[in-house]
Scaffold this motif. Structure first.
Motif, short mmCIF file in Angstrom:
data_model
loop_
_atom_site.label_atom_id
_atom_site.label_comp_id
_atom_site.label_asym_id
_atom_site.label_seq_id
_atom_site.Cartn_x
_atom_site.Cartn_y
_atom_site.Cartn_z
N ILE A 291 0.87 -1.15 -0.13
CA ILE A 291 -0.19 -0.13 -0.04
C ILE A 291 0.83 1.04 0.09
CG2 ILE A 291 -1.89 -1.06 1.02
CD1 ILE A 291 -1.25 0.28 3.74
N TYR A 292 1.91 0.92 0.56
CA TYR A 292 2.83 2.63 0.49
C TYR A 292 4.03 2.17 -0.46
CZ TYR A 292 5.74 -0.19 3.95
OH TYR A 292 6.65 -0.97 4.41
N ALA A 293 4.12 0.99 -1.18
CA ALA A 293 5.01 0.94 -2.08
C ALA A 293 4.66 1.22 -3.47
CB ALA A 293 5.51 -0.51 -2.52
N TRP A 294 3.23 1.21 -3.79
CA TRP A 294 2.56 1.42 -4.92
C TRP A 294 1.21 2.26 -4.83
CZ3 TRP A 294 2.42 -2.84 -9.32
CH2 TRP A 294 3.65 -3.09 -9.67
N PRO A 295 1.30 3.50 -4.01
CA PRO A 295 0.25 4.19 -3.32
C PRO A 295 -0.75 4.52 -4.41
CG PRO A 295 2.04 5.52 -3.07
CD PRO A 295 2.83 4.16 -3.60
N THR A 296 -0.11 5.14 -5.69
CA THR A 296 -0.97 5.65 -6.70
C THR A 296 -1.79 4.59 -7.33
OG1 THR A 296 0.75 7.72 -6.97
CG2 THR A 296 -0.65 7.06 -8.81
N GLU A 297 -0.97 3.50 -7.69
CA GLU A 297 -1.77 2.39 -8.38
C GLU A 297 -2.84 1.91 -7.41
OE1 GLU A 297 2.38 2.59 -9.96
OE2 GLU A 297 1.50 2.88 -7.98
N MET A 298 -2.63 1.66 -5.88
CA MET A 298 -3.52 1.17 -5.18
C MET A 298 -4.61 2.02 -4.66
SD MET A 298 -2.62 -1.91 -4.62
CE MET A 298 -3.49 -2.38 -3.33
N GLN A 299 -4.56 3.46 -5.13
CA GLN A 299 -5.87 4.11 -4.87
C GLN A 299 -6.52 4.22 -6.03
OE1 GLN A 299 -5.28 8.17 -2.31
NE2 GLN A 299 -3.16 7.63 -3.25
N ALA A 300 -6.19 3.65 -7.37
CA ALA A 300 -6.99 3.75 -8.62
C ALA A 300 -8.24 2.55 -8.84
CB ALA A 300 -5.96 3.52 -9.76
N PHE A 301 -8.02 1.86 -7.78
CA PHE A 301 -9.22 0.77 -8.06
C PHE A 301 -9.72 0.44 -6.60
CE2 PHE A 301 -5.61 -1.88 -7.31
CZ PHE A 301 -5.91 -3.03 -6.89
N ASN A 302 -10.86 -0.53 -6.38
CA ASN A 302 -11.75 -0.82 -5.38
C ASN A 302 -11.21 -2.11 -4.79
OD1 ASN A 302 -13.82 -0.68 -3.39
ND2 ASN A 302 -15.13 -1.34 -4.91
N TRP A 303 -10.19 -2.12 -3.86
CA TRP A 303 -9.66 -3.28 -3.04
C TRP A 303 -10.11 -3.09 -1.86
CZ3 TRP A 303 -6.29 -2.91 0.58
CH2 TRP A 303 -5.31 -1.67 0.67
N ASP A 304 -9.80 -4.28 -1.23
CA ASP A 304 -9.82 -4.19 0.35
C ASP A 304 -8.91 -5.72 0.82
OD1 ASP A 304 -10.21 -3.84 3.22
OD2 ASP A 304 -12.27 -3.21 2.77
N TRP A 305 -8.85 -5.98 1.92
CA TRP A 305 -7.78 -7.07 2.23
C TRP A 305 -8.31 -7.72 3.44
CZ3 TRP A 305 -2.62 -4.57 3.35
CH2 TRP A 305 -2.83 -3.36 4.41
N ALA A 306 -8.10 -9.12 3.58
CA ALA A 306 -8.68 -10.02 4.70
C ALA A 306 -7.27 -10.85 5.19
CB ALA A 306 -9.49 -11.07 4.01
N ALA A 307 -7.45 -11.50 6.41
CA ALA A 307 -6.28 -12.11 6.75
C ALA A 307 -5.90 -13.30 5.93
CB ALA A 307 -6.64 -12.79 8.25
N LEU A 308 -4.57 -13.51 5.92
CA LEU A 308 -3.88 -14.69 5.02
C LEU A 308 -4.86 -15.75 5.41
CD1 LEU A 308 -1.71 -14.96 2.83
CD2 LEU A 308 -0.48 -16.08 4.67
#
Length: 443
Positions: A291-308
């Motif tokens: 999320i902080y490695a590719w912040p611009t790309e990650m802000q461009a679409f609708n994602w979320d996360w769950a535990a592994l």
């Protein structure tokens, strides 16, 4: 808020798992008087230059954002310098030219490979005691990893970490009317969900899951060591857990027709570009640091996360931690002053400032963990899913661990591409790894 557009990936397409998080204040348990006295003592120190170096080639802006600005504010009498790796400034260049640098940093495995193979390491055990650095404040699996490098000596301190988290594209799940993945999935359930999400729709091939094989190796949730640290033999054809690992990630994950077409055309499994840029991947187990490695790309679409997802029989256990290690070098001209800088990097004050940005902590402070990502552009995501699982124990690592992992990953690709069966891959990987270790031991 400034975004880290300039952080570059290292290793196998990964960004250095940067900094972490901890409670408020300049140090745990300090009274106001102690803080004042410490500040007064700091202003009396003679000016020195503290030089950082990493083989990750992090840009200057990245270093300043994460370390430099806060360090200069804390140590006004110190000149904080960063040497960016690159042409004319490789590690070999620095060693050849006799360049002094005080602190070296890199991710686990890569750190040991660079600093120990070049005999730059310093056993920091006595300095840790001298400067009052409390290792009990740090996540236990990281302390264990520090102490298992070489005979209990401590060559580094963790300043940040990352883990594997399950990213998912909400739009794809919404498109196909499938509920989002939860925090308690097994890998079997996840692979079944991946099959359901792998389909061709309107001429677009969608994949249920992408992966970064090298990171799955590095941070494997089964804590399988790459090398047996007693016999110094590769484990790939000895430890039965590798069969479960390979079957899950390199065989069962890629049997759907869409995958086989992609693999035959590209000679690779869908990965980070397909998830982040092409956006035709539903799920992607990857570093929380994305999320902080590719912040611009990650802000461009609708994602979320769950535990592994977890392996059956190990509920609540995620990946191994992937810390960034910072250690003194034999080239240091100011070891005590450099230790004071390292000590500050583990204070609640410094760690909390980084935790707010969504950079994973190495300390156990509840205040810091609860503050994770609150100042991040992604604060509306399920940030605490990062901490849903406990860390799997970090497996012991030889100084050439990164080299052996590259060998294993090469044969994993062959299995994934159906050009080699698993037993043959294990035998060939073992043979190549044995030769590498034998040649390494003769140096």
């Amino acid at each position: 808020m400034r975004l880290l557009k300039w952080i570059k990936p290292i290793g196998a397409g990964v960004t250095l798992a940067i900094i972490a998080a901890c409670g408020g204040g300049t140090g745990a348990g300090q009274t106001q008087q102690e803080k004042s006295e410490a500040g007064q003592a700091q202003t009396k120190k003679d000016p020195v230059e503290i030089v950082f170096y990493s083989t990750t080639a992090d840009p200057q802006e990245s270093f300043e954002y994460r370390f430099g600005e806060l360090l200069r504010a804390k140590f006004p009498n110190y000149t904080i310098k960063y040497i960016q790796s690159g042409q004319g400034a490789t590690l070999n260049d620095l060693l050849t030219n006799g360049t002094k640098f005080d602190i070296f940093y890199n991710t686990i495995g890569n750190f040991e490979q660079a600093i120990i193979q070049n005999d730059l390491q310093v056993d920091m055990t006595d300095l840790i005691k001298k400067h009052g650095i409390d290792l009990n404040r740090i996540e236990p699996t990281l302390v264990q990893a520090l102490q298992q490098v070489q005979g209990g000596k401590i060559f580094a301190l963790p300043v940040s970490t990352s883990n594997l988290i399950l990213y998912y594209n909400k739009d794809i799940f919404d498109k196909f009317g499938v509920p989002y993945p939860g925090d308690d999935l097994t890998w079997e359930q996840t692979l079944d969900l991946s099959k359901k999400m792998t389909r061709n729709d309107g001429g677009t091939q969608y994949f249920g899951m992408a992966a970064s094989f090298l990171h799955l190796f590095r941070m494997n949730p089964l804590s399988i060591p790459t090398v047996d640290m007693t016999s110094f033999k590769p484990t790939i054809n000895k430890d039965e857990r590798w069969k479960t690992f390979f079957k899950t990630f390199f065989i069962d994950s890629s049997q759907e027709p869409g995958y086989q077409d992609f693999i035959q055309k590209t000679k690779s499994f869908p990965g980070i570009n397909q998830f982040v840029k092409d956006r035709n991947v539903a799920m992607f187990p990857y570093l929380s640091s994305l999320i902080y490695a590719w912040p611009t790309e990650m802000q461009a679409f609708n994602w979320d996360w769950a535990a592994l997802p977890h392996f059956s029989g190990s509920p609540g256990t995620g990946s191994q931690s992937y810390p960034a290690f910072f250690g003194l070098t034999k080239r240091s001209a100011h070891p005590d002053e450099a230790m004071e800088v390292l000590k500050y990097l583990l204070t609640d004050e410094f760690q909390l400032s980084l935790s707010h940005k969504g950079i994973m902590p190495v300390v156990k402070s509840k205040n810091v963990i609860d503050s994770f990502g609150k100042q991040s552009p992604f604060s509306n995501r399920r940030m605490q899913a990062v901490f849903q699982n406990k860390f799997a124990p970090i497996s012991p690592k030889a100084v050439y661990d990164a080299d052996i992992l590259n060998i294993y990953a090469k044969y994993a690709n062959a299995v994934n591409q159906n050009t080699m069966d698993m037993n043959t891959a294990f035998s060939k990987a073992e043979e190549e790894a044995v030769k590498f270790i034998d040649n390494f031991s003769k140096k």
